[in-house]
Design an enzyme around this catalytic site. Structure first.
Site, PDB file in Angstrom:
ATOM      1  CE1 TYR A  43     -76.370  95.770 -85.567  1.00 37.53           C
ATOM      2  CE2 TYR A  43     -74.631  94.199 -85.066  1.00 37.53           C
ATOM      3  CZ  TYR A  43     -75.865  94.740 -84.797  1.00 37.53           C
ATOM      4  OH  TYR A  43     -76.621  94.258 -83.748  1.00 37.53           O
ATOM      5  CG  ASP A  46     -73.942  87.997 -81.687  1.00 37.44           C
ATOM      6  OD1 ASP A  46     -73.796  89.021 -80.989  1.00 37.44           O
ATOM      7  OD2 ASP A  46     -74.471  88.006 -82.802  1.00 37.44           O
TER       8      ASP A  46
END
Length: 553
Positions: free
Chosen positions: A260, A111
């Site tokens: 994350y 991405d």
């Protein structure tokens, strides 16, 4: 179709002192003695598993390809010497809305969000690869490309560190990005930038970025001393910021939590950064910090069986053990460093399957083909990072008179066995596995052709500049059964499951998406193993005439 990456975030889900992420099952490691007492792992796996035949690999070719991958992941204005020709300029307005230049850096995976924490960890591991095995990289003719790969990241970090107590930690929005399937050159998604500062701290991302810049400063010390000094200046400022204004960055930047999240917290990054700053500067106060905070930060408390962009404890413990093994400490540090070493060896023994005490989670599960298995989402990151830590620790043990690892429950393992397991994991990645597939894209005769990667899966921008819209990419490119039009050379995909099963499908992002931090530690491993393979060939050439003479007698 949503190309989600939430699973990348869940690197550590336990809150007990039991080793997180470790899996059940013990593995039998069959070690064969090779020429010059080189121990190699011939087979590994659970009880009743068939041994996987080991074959010779071209580690130099793997090294070249691994470094090429980082050029495919570049964001920003690409240089004239760009070798990945199917990529073009992208993200040229990053930071513009915030009045800061954030052009550059790396896309972490398939991405187009620039996530600061995994990007910094990637650069730290690239730098560690060069610190340990830089001579081997240079001998293979890849020094220039390796330095460029690191500098592409550190140049961006310099830009992102706009004030002593300010670091831009993300560019782009994961949610909007994953609703689109576009080439980076066509991006129409948000390029909002997010920062951490005194009011919104992020000790984990600031600490990891400090570690990356400190480690990189060591790499550039000879070739570019002025740049090395600049990196070290930023590293020291970032560490002070991370330590003074403590907090998790995913509490300050809500947008990162689904992708994350810092599940392990920030204390491992603070220890990690201090150790790298100690190695870069030699200043005792950084080691004092690691020793003084060993217990309260969990450095000597956590017994870990994984190492990743989130969970740094095993790396911290191995770096601390290195100081003990090499005598690079004062006597007052010894007892605490011995505690660090005990936890480092828990990690090593867990990978070997040698921890007899500690319960079912004390050792890492193995697939029937011998792959270390931690979890289903992008398991290869744990394999490649483990290979590097094991190889580095085996090298550090070479300086110790005992040269052995002490495992929980009384078992031991020699440095040769540790190194053999590291090599076996690398060989598994390269195709010595039940499927005979290389999980390093572009290497060998058989490798994944449908990598979950926007740019690789769509016709190159340079060949067709016709704009491809957000949903058009899904309609025309994502669902195609054919191979990607562009080969993402050097990428290491998420890899197979616990039974060595792998499905090469673009929609199967848990297995077919590649990440920069999968490949970064392998730069050092490929370079080291290339040197070892060359030495083995040379010794074989010397030994062959002697065997022939003996046969004639």
């Amino acid at each position: 179709m949503r190309a989600a990456v939430q699973g990348r975030a869940h690197a550590w889900t336990t809150t007990t002192t039991t080793p997180p992420g470790a899996m059940r099952g013990q593995a039998l490691v069959l070690v064969a003695a090779l020429l010059l007492q080189l121990l190699l792992l011939a087979a590994a796996g659970g009880a009743g598993a068939a041994a996987t035949e080991r074959k010779a690999h071209n580690y130099e070719d793997a090294l070249r390809k691994s470094l090429l991958y980082f050029e495919a992941q570049r964001s920003g204005r690409l240089p004239h010497n760009q070798r990945v020709a199917w990529r073009d300029h992208s993200g040229l307005t990053d930071g513009l809305e915030q009045g800061v230049d954030l052009v550059g850096g790396y896309y972490d995976a398939g991405d187009h969000v620039k996530f600061g924490l995994p990007m910094a960890f990637t650069v730290t591991m690239l730098s560690w690869s060069m610190i340990e095995y830089g001579d081997d990289v240079e001998a293979a003719g890849e020094l220039g490309h390796a330095l460029e790969a690191i500098k592409w990241g550190t140049d961006y970090f310099i830009k992102a560190h706009t004030k002593p107590n300010e670091l831009w930690a993300e560019v782009g929005d994961g949610d909007t990005d994953h609703y689109c399937w576009q080439r980076p050159e066509d991006m129409t998604t948000s390029r909002q930038a997010y920062k951490v500062d005194r009011e919104r701290p992020g000790s984990d991302v600031a600490g990891e970025t400090a570690a990356a810049m400190a480690a990189a400063s060591i790499v550039f010390r000879k070739s570019n001393p002025h740049y090395a000094s600049l990196l070290l200046h930023h590293a020291q400022q970032l560490f002070e910021f991370a330590d003074k204004y403590r907090g998790k960055y995913d509490s300050s930047i809500a947008e990162v939590k689904s992708y994350y999240a810092s599940v392990s917290g920030y204390k491992d990054e603070l220890l990690w950064a201090a150790l790298w700053l100690h190695r870069a500067t030699g200043k005792a106060h950084y080691l004092d910090y690691v020793v003084d905070n060993a217990d309260c930060f969990g450095g000597t408390g956590w017994a870990i069986t994984e190492f990743s962009w989130d969970v740094k404890y095993a790396g911290v413990q191995i770096l601390a053990a290195r100081l003990l093994l090499r005598g690079e400490h004062e006597e007052r540090h010894r007892s605490t460093l011995e505690q660090y070493r005990a936890k480092a060896e828990h990690y090593v023994c867990g990978c070997l399957g040698r921890n007899a005490d500690g319960g079912a989670d004390a050792n890492v599960e193995r697939s029937p083909g011998g792959m270390l298995y931690v979890r289903q989402w992008n398991n290869m990151q744990y394999v490649t990072n483990a290979a590097f830590l094991l190889a580095a620790y085996a090298d550090y043990l070479g300086d110790d008179a005992d040269g052995a690892v002490s495992c929980a429950g009384g078992e031991t393992a020699g440095a040769g066995e540790v190194a053999a397991l590291a090599r076996a994991q690398v060989d598994y990645v390269l195709g010595t596995n039940p499927r005979g597939i290389s999980y390093l894209v572009g290497y060998g005769a058989k490798y994944p052709n449908r990598v979950h990667h926007r740019a690789a899966s769509i016709v190159p921008y340079k060949h067709s500049k016709e704009f491809i819209g957000c949903t058009q990419g899904f309609d025309h490119w994502f669902g195609r059964r054919s191979s990607n039009p562009n080969v993402l050379v050097g990428a290491i995909v998420g890899g197979p499951d616990r039974r060595d099963r792998f499905r090469d499908n673009r929609e199967n992002y848990m297995q077919t998406e590649a990440c920069t931090y999968n490949t970064a530690p392998m730069v050092g491993m490929f370079a080291k193993l290339n040197r070892m393979a060359r030495q083995e060939r040379e010794q074989e050439e010397v030994a062959a005439p002697a065997r022939s003479t003996a046969a004639d007698v």
